[in-house]
Design a protein around this motif. Structure first.
Motif, PDB file in Angstrom:
ATOM      1  N   ASP A  86      -8.076 -12.327  16.652  1.00  0.00           N
ATOM      2  CA  ASP A  86      -8.686 -12.715  17.905  1.00  0.00           C
ATOM      3  C   ASP A  86      -7.976 -13.999  18.400  1.00  0.00           C
ATOM      4  N   TYR A 116     -14.719  -5.740  16.717  1.00  0.00           N
ATOM      5  CA  TYR A 116     -15.102  -6.799  15.766  1.00  0.00           C
ATOM      6  C   TYR A 116     -15.091  -6.752  14.661  1.00  0.00           C
ATOM      7  N   SER A 117     -15.600  -7.381  13.873  1.00  0.00           N
ATOM      8  CA  SER A 117     -15.778  -6.943  12.380  1.00  0.00           C
ATOM      9  C   SER A 117     -16.682  -6.772  11.905  1.00  0.00           C
ATOM     10  N   HIS A 174     -11.750 -10.353  14.254  1.00  0.00           N
ATOM     11  CA  HIS A 174     -12.297  -9.460  15.554  1.00  0.00           C
ATOM     12  C   HIS A 174     -11.222  -8.827  16.036  1.00  0.00           C
ATOM     13  N   THR A 232     -18.008 -10.845   9.701  1.00  0.00           N
ATOM     14  CA  THR A 232     -18.823 -11.245  10.100  1.00  0.00           C
ATOM     15  C   THR A 232     -19.542 -11.035  12.124  1.00  0.00           C
ATOM     16  N   SER A 233     -19.866  -9.520  11.757  1.00  0.00           N
ATOM     17  CA  SER A 233     -20.293  -9.984  13.889  1.00  0.00           C
ATOM     18  C   SER A 233     -20.945  -8.584  13.209  1.00  0.00           C
ATOM     19  N   ASP A 234     -20.969  -7.403  14.224  1.00  0.00           N
ATOM     20  CA  ASP A 234     -21.984  -5.839  14.598  1.00  0.00           C
ATOM     21  C   ASP A 234     -20.787  -5.384  14.089  1.00  0.00           C
TER      22      ASP A 234
END
Length: 116
Positions: free
Chosen positions: A102, A52-53, A33, A56-58
């Motif tokens: 991050d 954000y990634s 992120h 690993t995320s949305d």
């Protein structure tokens, strides 16, 4: 070795635009992120925006109230770069802008000065 390098800062007049870049090396960039902060001498570092990634995320974005609708964050995972498009710049946007992976790794910052 992890390295974050910001670029694109400069001196502009109010209402003008700038686009900052932060190139990242030494990380699996797509998994991190990414965030932008800014700091004025004598004041605490201030959150600006997050991207954000997508891995690993949305991939969602978050903005500080002070920049929402004027600044836009994006990322290019193939280039391991996060961007901050800054429109409608104001004198109060003057600061050193930092990117961070991050909150673990930080760049050296790039100066943005907005003045008439």
């Amino acid at each position: 070795q992890v390295r974050l390098v910001e670029s694109g800062g400069g001196s502009v007049r109010p209402a003008e635009s700038l686009k900052l870049s932060c190139e990242v090396a030494g990380l699996d960039f797509s998994r991190w992120h990414m965030h932008w902060y800014r700091q004025v001498p004598g004041r605490q570092r201030e959150f600006v925006a997050s991207q954000y990634s997508y891995t690993t995320s949305d991939g969602h974005t978050v903005y500080a109230d002070s920049v929402r609708g004027r600044f836009f964050v994006s990322r290019d995972d193939a280039q391991a770069t996060v961007y901050l498009q800054m429109n409608g710049l104001r004198p109060e946007d003057t600061a050193v802008y930092y990117c961070t992976a991050d909150h673990t790794y930080w760049g050296q910052g790039t100066q943005v000065t907005v003045s008439s």
